[in-house]
Design a protein around this motif. Structure first.
Motif, PDB file in Angstrom:
ATOM      1  N   TYR A 197      42.656  20.649  37.975  1.00 42.41           N
ATOM      2  CA  TYR A 197      41.466  20.669  37.119  1.00 42.41           C
ATOM      3  C   TYR A 197      41.845  20.529  35.652  1.00 42.41           C
ATOM      4  O   TYR A 197      41.283  19.727  34.929  1.00 42.41           O
ATOM      5  CB  TYR A 197      40.724  22.002  37.291  1.00 42.41           C
ATOM      6  CG  TYR A 197      40.052  22.179  38.617  1.00 42.41           C
ATOM      7  CD1 TYR A 197      40.030  21.168  39.568  1.00 42.41           C
ATOM      8  CD2 TYR A 197      39.425  23.377  38.925  1.00 42.41           C
ATOM      9  CE1 TYR A 197      39.411  21.352  40.790  1.00 42.41           C
ATOM     10  CE2 TYR A 197      38.805  23.570  40.145  1.00 42.41           C
ATOM     11  CZ  TYR A 197      38.808  22.559  41.066  1.00 42.41           C
ATOM     12  OH  TYR A 197      38.193  22.756  42.273  1.00 42.41           O
ATOM     13  N   PHE A 252      34.317  21.982  35.269  1.00 37.88           N
ATOM     14  CA  PHE A 252      34.629  23.112  36.156  1.00 37.88           C
ATOM     15  C   PHE A 252      33.486  23.389  37.120  1.00 37.88           C
ATOM     16  O   PHE A 252      33.702  23.723  38.280  1.00 37.88           O
ATOM     17  CB  PHE A 252      34.933  24.367  35.337  1.00 37.88           C
ATOM     18  CG  PHE A 252      36.340  24.410  34.825  1.00 37.88           C
ATOM     19  CD1 PHE A 252      37.399  24.356  35.709  1.00 37.88           C
ATOM     20  CD2 PHE A 252      36.599  24.511  33.474  1.00 37.88           C
ATOM     21  CE1 PHE A 252      38.714  24.394  35.250  1.00 37.88           C
ATOM     22  CE2 PHE A 252      37.907  24.552  33.001  1.00 37.88           C
ATOM     23  CZ  PHE A 252      38.958  24.487  33.892  1.00 37.88           C
ATOM     24  N   ALA A 254      33.600  20.755  39.818  1.00 35.50           N
ATOM     25  CA  ALA A 254      34.783  20.927  40.665  1.00 35.50           C
ATOM     26  C   ALA A 254      34.618  22.105  41.636  1.00 35.50           C
ATOM     27  O   ALA A 254      34.933  21.993  42.816  1.00 35.50           O
ATOM     28  CB  ALA A 254      36.014  21.125  39.797  1.00 35.50           C
ATOM     29  N   ALA A 255      34.091  23.216  41.130  1.00 29.36           N
ATOM     30  CA  ALA A 255      33.908  24.390  41.990  1.00 29.36           C
ATOM     31  C   ALA A 255      32.859  24.114  43.061  1.00 29.36           C
ATOM     32  O   ALA A 255      33.016  24.503  44.223  1.00 29.36           O
ATOM     33  CB  ALA A 255      33.497  25.602  41.148  1.00 29.36           C
ATOM     34  N   LEU A 266      32.255  29.762  40.782  1.00 32.13           N
ATOM     35  CA  LEU A 266      33.407  29.429  39.941  1.00 32.13           C
ATOM     36  C   LEU A 266      34.631  30.268  40.298  1.00 32.13           C
ATOM     37  O   LEU A 266      35.762  29.790  40.250  1.00 32.13           O
ATOM     38  CB  LEU A 266      33.055  29.628  38.463  1.00 32.13           C
ATOM     39  CG  LEU A 266      32.056  28.614  37.884  1.00 32.13           C
ATOM     40  CD1 LEU A 266      31.513  29.080  36.539  1.00 32.13           C
ATOM     41  CD2 LEU A 266      32.708  27.244  37.745  1.00 32.13           C
ATOM     42  N   GLY A 277      36.032  28.053  43.019  1.00 32.92           N
ATOM     43  CA  GLY A 277      36.712  27.282  41.986  1.00 32.92           C
ATOM     44  C   GLY A 277      38.022  27.885  41.512  1.00 32.92           C
ATOM     45  O   GLY A 277      38.784  27.228  40.811  1.00 32.92           O
TER      46      GLY A 277
END
Lengths: 226, 109
Positions: A94, A112, A115-116, A181, A185
Motif C-alpha cells: 500500500y 487506504f 485497499a481495505a 481499515l 486493511g
C-alpha cells in the motif's frame, strides 16, 4: 472457479510500484523477499499507467497464494508469529503505491479506504466459496467436515463478521470504517486516524465499541443457529 | 412533550423492546456516549456508573452493560488480521481434503 480466474491485482500493485527505471534494483530485492507474490506484467502496468489504476484492487492470485502459504504453516502446526509479517506485507504494498503513484489517487485516505475494502471483498468472497464447497460437497462428507472443525474460527465467522459489519455501517458509518481499515486493511490506529481525520484516541474508542458490538452480533448468530 | 414525559415514555416502552432490535443511529450514539464514558473508569465501577447515568432507562443500561461485557473477554477473532483468520480457515479445509483422500489411497497400498 471464480477465484482461480481472478486477475492478479496485488501482483499488479506490486508490479506498478516496481515498474520503471531506477526501481529495477528494488525489484530484485522484492522478488527475493516476497517470491511469488510479485508477478510483473508489462501490459498490466501499461494499462494502469493509462489511468485505469483506480480499478486496481489488491484482489487476486497473490492474496490467495499468501493465504495458502500461511495455511500450510498452520497445518504444520507452526506457531504463526506471522501476524506482523502479514500486516507489514500488506502495508508495504500500500505504502509504496501511495508514495510513488500518488497522482493516481485523490489522496492517501482514498487509497487506504479502497485497499481495505478490496481486501474485505476478497477474503469474504473466498470464505463464501469455501463454505459453499464445504456444504455442496455431498452428504457423506458432512459428518467428516464437522468432525474436522478445529476451534470456532473459520470461514463462517468471516462471513458472519462481514454481515455484522454491514449492519454496523447503518448505525455508525465511521465505526464500520475503523473496523474495515484495521481488521481487513491492517492499518494502525494512528493511520486510521489520519485517514478518517480524527484522533487516534477516537479511533481507539470507536474500535472498542465496534468490536464489542460485532462480537455480540456474532454470538447471537451462533445462538440462533443452534 | 416535556423532557420528563419523554423519559417516562421511553422508559415505559423500552421495557417492551427487546434490546437493539429497534436500535437506531441516534440510540446507538447514546449507547456509544455511555460506553466511552464507562471506559474511562475502572471496570469495577461500570455497574454503578451505568445505574446512575441511565437514569432508570433499563433497556439502555442493559444494552451498554452487555456490550461492556465483551471488553473483559480474552483473545478475540477480530484482534487478528483478517488474512490470518482466513488462512486458518483454509488450513482446516486443507486438512479435511487430506483426510478425505486417505480411504482412496488405501487400496493401492
Amino acid at each position: 472457479m471464480a477465484i482461480a480466474t481472478r486477475t492478479p491485482a496485488v501482483a499488479r500493485l506490486f508490479a506498478l510500484t516496481l515498474g520503471n527505471g531506477k526501481r529495477r534494483r528494488n525489484r530484485k530485492a522484492y522478488r527475493k523477499i516476497y517470491g511469488d507474490l510479485i508477478t510483473v506484467s508489462q501490459s498490466v502496468i501499461a494499462a494502469m499507467e493509462r489511468g485505469r489504476l483506480r480499478r486496481a484492487r489488491p484482489t487476486d492470485a497473490a492474496v490467495y497464494d499468501e493465504l495458502r502459504r500461511m495455511a500450510r504453516r498452520y497445518m504444520r502446526g507452526q506457531p504463526v508469529g506471522h501476524t506482523l509479517q502479514t500486516t507489514a506485507l500488506i502495508h508495504e504494498a500500500y505504502l509504496r503505491l501511495v508514495g510513488q503513484e500518488e497522482k493516481h489517487w485523490e489522496n492517501r485516505a482514498h487509497f487506504f479506504g479502497v485497499a481495505a475494502q478490496a481486501m474485505r471483498h476478497i477474503l469474504v468472497d473466498h470464505a463464501r466459496a469455501r463454505n459453499m464447497a464445504k456444504r455442496g460437497g455431498g452428504a457423506h462428507q458432512v459428518s467428516l467436515d464437522e468432525a474436522l472443525t478445529i476451534g470456532p474460527e473459520g470461514s463462517d465467522d468471516l462471513v458472519a463478521l462481514n454481515d455484522a459489519l454491514t449492519a454496523l455501517a447503518e448505525l455508525d458509518q465511521r465505526q464500520s470504517q475503523v473496523v474495515e481499515l484495521r481488521f481487513f486493511g491492517g492499518l494502525t490506529e494512528e493511520e486510521i486516524g489520519e485517514v478518517l481525520k480524527v484522533s487516534a484516541r477516537t479511533v481507539r474508542s470507536d474500535w472498542r465499541l465496534a468490536r464489542s458490538w460485532l462480537l455480540r452480533e456474532l454470538d447471537k448468530t451462533v445462538t440462533s443457529d443452534k | 412533550m416535556t423532557s420528563d414525559k419523554i423519559k417516562m415514555y421511553v422508559t415505559h416502552h423500552s421495557s417492551l423492546i427487546t434490546h437493539h432490535c429497534f436500535m437506531t443511529p441516534e440510540r446507538y450514539k447514546e449507547v456509544g456516549r455511555l460506553y466511552r464514558a464507562a471506559l474511562e473508569l475502572e471496570p469495577a465501577r461500570w455497574a454503578a456508573y451505568l445505574a446512575e447515568a441511565c437514569g432508570g432507562d433499563e433497556a439502555l443500561r442493559r444494552e451498554v452493560a452487555s456490550l461492556l461485557d465483551y471488553e473483559t473477554r480474552g483473545e478475540r477473532l477480530i484482534d487478528q488480521p483478517a488474512l490470518e483468520v482466513a488462512a486458518r480457515a483454509m488450513a482446516q479445509v486443507m486438512i479435511g481434503d487430506q483426510i478425505r483422500m486417505r480411504p482412496r489411497l488405501r487400496p493401492c497400498l
